[in-house]
Design a protein around this motif. Structure first.
Motif, PDB file in Angstrom:
ATOM      1  N   VAL A 139      17.462 -56.906  33.130  1.00  8.88           N
ATOM      2  CA  VAL A 139      17.233 -57.634  34.384  1.00  8.88           C
ATOM      3  C   VAL A 139      17.076 -59.127  34.118  1.00  8.88           C
ATOM      4  O   VAL A 139      17.661 -59.969  34.807  1.00  8.88           O
ATOM      5  CB  VAL A 139      15.999 -57.069  35.115  1.00  8.88           C
ATOM      6  N   ARG A 140      16.269 -59.462  33.118  1.00  9.20           N
ATOM      7  CA  ARG A 140      16.077 -60.873  32.757  1.00  9.20           C
ATOM      8  C   ARG A 140      17.396 -61.528  32.392  1.00  9.20           C
ATOM      9  O   ARG A 140      17.726 -62.632  32.850  1.00  9.20           O
ATOM     10  CB  ARG A 140      15.123 -61.005  31.570  1.00  9.20           C
ATOM     11  N   GLY A 141      18.155 -60.845  31.543  1.00  8.77           N
ATOM     12  CA  GLY A 141      19.401 -61.424  31.081  1.00  8.77           C
ATOM     13  C   GLY A 141      20.423 -61.583  32.187  1.00  8.77           C
ATOM     14  O   GLY A 141      21.025 -62.651  32.342  1.00  8.77           O
ATOM     15  N   LEU A 142      20.622 -60.544  32.972  1.00  5.52           N
ATOM     16  CA  LEU A 142      21.637 -60.599  34.019  1.00  5.52           C
ATOM     17  C   LEU A 142      21.285 -61.612  35.099  1.00  5.52           C
ATOM     18  O   LEU A 142      22.125 -62.429  35.504  1.00  5.52           O
ATOM     19  CB  LEU A 142      21.823 -59.213  34.638  1.00  5.52           C
ATOM     20  N   SER A 143      20.043 -61.585  35.590  1.00  4.08           N
ATOM     21  CA  SER A 143      19.648 -62.502  36.667  1.00  4.08           C
ATOM     22  C   SER A 143      19.644 -63.944  36.186  1.00  4.08           C
ATOM     23  O   SER A 143      20.157 -64.847  36.864  1.00  4.08           O
ATOM     24  CB  SER A 143      18.279 -62.109  37.224  1.00  4.08           C
ATOM     25  N   GLY A 144      19.064 -64.166  35.001  1.00  2.00           N
ATOM     26  CA  GLY A 144      19.076 -65.520  34.464  1.00  2.00           C
ATOM     27  C   GLY A 144      20.481 -65.977  34.140  1.00  2.00           C
ATOM     28  O   GLY A 144      20.840 -67.145  34.350  1.00  2.00           O
ATOM     29  N   SER A 171      19.556 -60.343  19.399  1.00  3.15           N
ATOM     30  CA  SER A 171      18.741 -60.437  20.611  1.00  3.15           C
ATOM     31  C   SER A 171      19.098 -59.336  21.603  1.00  3.15           C
ATOM     32  O   SER A 171      20.272 -59.040  21.828  1.00  3.15           O
ATOM     33  CB  SER A 171      18.942 -61.803  21.273  1.00  3.15           C
ATOM     34  N   ALA A 172      18.080 -58.745  22.209  1.00  2.02           N
ATOM     35  CA  ALA A 172      18.307 -57.691  23.196  1.00  2.02           C
ATOM     36  C   ALA A 172      18.637 -58.265  24.568  1.00  2.02           C
ATOM     37  O   ALA A 172      19.201 -57.569  25.420  1.00  2.02           O
ATOM     38  CB  ALA A 172      17.065 -56.800  23.301  1.00  2.02           C
ATOM     39  N   VAL A 173      18.308 -59.531  24.805  1.00  3.54           N
ATOM     40  CA  VAL A 173      18.528 -60.156  26.116  1.00  3.54           C
ATOM     41  C   VAL A 173      19.885 -60.849  26.173  1.00  3.54           C
ATOM     42  O   VAL A 173      20.560 -60.839  27.208  1.00  3.54           O
ATOM     43  CB  VAL A 173      17.395 -61.162  26.424  1.00  3.54           C
ATOM     44  N   SER A 174      20.306 -61.463  25.067  1.00  3.71           N
ATOM     45  CA  SER A 174      21.485 -62.323  25.079  1.00  3.71           C
ATOM     46  C   SER A 174      22.771 -61.644  25.543  1.00  3.71           C
ATOM     47  O   SER A 174      23.546 -62.259  26.286  1.00  3.71           O
ATOM     48  CB  SER A 174      21.676 -62.948  23.693  1.00  3.71           C
ATOM     49  N   PRO A 175      23.079 -60.396  25.153  1.00  6.17           N
ATOM     50  CA  PRO A 175      24.317 -59.787  25.665  1.00  6.17           C
ATOM     51  C   PRO A 175      24.336 -59.716  27.187  1.00  6.17           C
ATOM     52  O   PRO A 175      25.369 -59.976  27.815  1.00  6.17           O
ATOM     53  CB  PRO A 175      24.304 -58.387  25.037  1.00  6.17           C
ATOM     54  N   PHE A 176      23.203 -59.381  27.791  1.00  4.84           N
ATOM     55  CA  PHE A 176      23.132 -59.314  29.252  1.00  4.84           C
ATOM     56  C   PHE A 176      23.200 -60.711  29.866  1.00  4.84           C
ATOM     57  O   PHE A 176      23.784 -60.900  30.942  1.00  4.84           O
ATOM     58  CB  PHE A 176      21.842 -58.613  29.681  1.00  4.84           C
TER      59      PHE A 176
END
Length: 410
Positions: free
Chosen positions: A344-349, A150-155
């Motif tokens: 942005v999605r990953g870090l903020s969420g 996943s591209a979002v999960s690390p963030f």
């Protein structure tokens, strides 16, 4: 029809790589067993690997299951969560009844995820639910999606660590305002094991009946497929194609949750991440050295670690490894380069997830699942706040997507 881009790595990281990783995992247990508490550590690693495989293959995700219901009216995922809780409730009742035959007010079973109930817990659930909507998953799902590329999960996991640090900074004020005097309610202590089990199963049955509305009619309308006993080869292929049935995931998660407490603490996936964030932030002087009352709670509470070879760390390592094995075997490992929107999605969420998990002493696995199975009122309150936040967040996203095009919003 648009074609789906296939990442070339998917063709090279074949099921053979999954077998190699499984062999490496098995070999690592021999070294781990020689360490202090080795048998418990190996149990944690194997339990985590099985849990990761189940989560990945059944796509067991609290946010996705809730979204399927709120947006599409598909109850299968939420029914799987209800099934997991019901199975775990029965298992926990049997085990805890052997440990503590007569439950009494003021006397809690050791290590169970039973936390204080106050407006702070509600705020934690709302924050965690909002973080699920923003990042697209809860923390446990981000761990297994990390193994899928996943591209979002690390963030999101990095953001969760930052959220934990923010939670540590706000903890002492919240503790003195509300948490210190909040009741810690263990339902069996007030209703007895039998009464608590019946009340909670009745609540789950009512939720299941509500979710089931119209579901049976759709099944009849679609018509039941012809049944035929498949051969062993077909059964094996089905294990690694598509996804497992919802009920299989719910049943397996419930059984794993109940069996885990026989040898180690209840399931939880945030203690190691939170402990690392706490130790790092205290080393830099970013958070108070003293966090009032925090180390007295038994949930996914954090503590400075002298060694990272702990049952929770091994459970987490096993979860990622098991999910990685499942993703490789099913050819669902599909990494891609992240975009700035992913970051942005990953870090903020993740910040919302981390603050909610730290303040609520756990996440969907620790506070909701393990707490609910143990008969903790805190688990039910956290669940109610969380799912309300998901419902409200999805409605807000739908409203923004409707308004956006006419006003040039993204």
């Amino acid at each position: 029809m648009a074609t789906t881009h296939q990442h070339p790595l998917r063709h090279y990281l074949s099921p053979a790589a999954a077998v190699a990783l499984l062999a490496a995992l098995a070999l690592s247990t021999r070294w781990i067993e020689t360490q202090a508490g080795g048998r418990t550590l190996v149990f944690a690693l194997v339990t985590g690997a099985v849990l990761g495989l189940v989560l990945q293959r059944s796509r067991f995700c609290f946010y996705c299951h809730a979204r399927d219901w709120f947006e599409g009216g598909n109850p299968r995922g939420l029914l799987a969560i209800v099934l997991a809780l019901a199975v775990g409730l029965v298992g926990y009742t049997v085990v805890l009844g052997g440990w503590l035959p007569v439950p009494q007010p003021g006397k809690l079973p050791p290590d169970m995820h039973i936390g204080p109930v106050s407006w702070v817990l509600v705020a934690a659930g709302l924050s965690f639910g909002a973080g699920m909507v923003v990042s697209g998953s809860c923390i446990s799902a981000h761990w297994y999606r990390l193994a899928e590329g996943s591209a979002v999960s690390p963030f999101a996991l990095l953001g969760s660590a930052l959220g934990f640090i923010l939670g540590f900074k706000t903890w002492n004020g919240l503790y003195s305002q509300s948490v210190a005097d909040a009741p810690v309610v263990w339902l069996p202590a007030h209703l007895g094991y039998g009464g608590a089990l019946l009340v909670q199963l009745a609540v789950l049955a009512a939720v299941a009946a509500w979710l089931w509305r119209g579901f049976a009619r759709e099944a009849i309308k679609e018509g039941a497929p012809a049944t035929r006993v498949p051969g062993l080869g077909a059964v094996w292929r089905r294990l690694w194609a598509g996804r497992w049935s919802y009920w299989v995931g719910g049943l397996a998660v419930g059984l794993i949750g109940a069996l885990a407490i026989v040898r180690m603490r209840p399931l939880g996936v945030t203690a190691t991440l939170g402990s690392a964030a706490r130790q790092w932030a205290q080393g830099w002087g970013w958070i108070p050295e003293r966090l009032d009352g925090l180390d007295g709670f038994a949930g996914c509470a954090t503590a400075p670690q002298s060694t990272w070879l702990t049952p929770n760390a091994l459970l987490l390592a096993g979860l990622v490894a098991g999910a990685f094995i499942a993703a490789l075997a099913s050819r669902q490992f599909a990494p891609r380069w992240p975009t700035w929107r992913d970051a942005v999605r990953g870090l903020s969420g993740g910040v919302l997830l981390g603050w909610g998990a730290m303040t609520g002493l756990g996440c969907t696995i620790g506070t909701l699942l393990s707490g609910g199975m143990a008969g903790a009122l805190s688990g039910w309150v956290f669940a109610a706040a969380l799912f309300f936040a998901v419902w409200a967040g999805l409605r807000a996203k739908a409203a923004l997507s409707t308004v956006g095009p006419s006003q040039g919003i993204g």
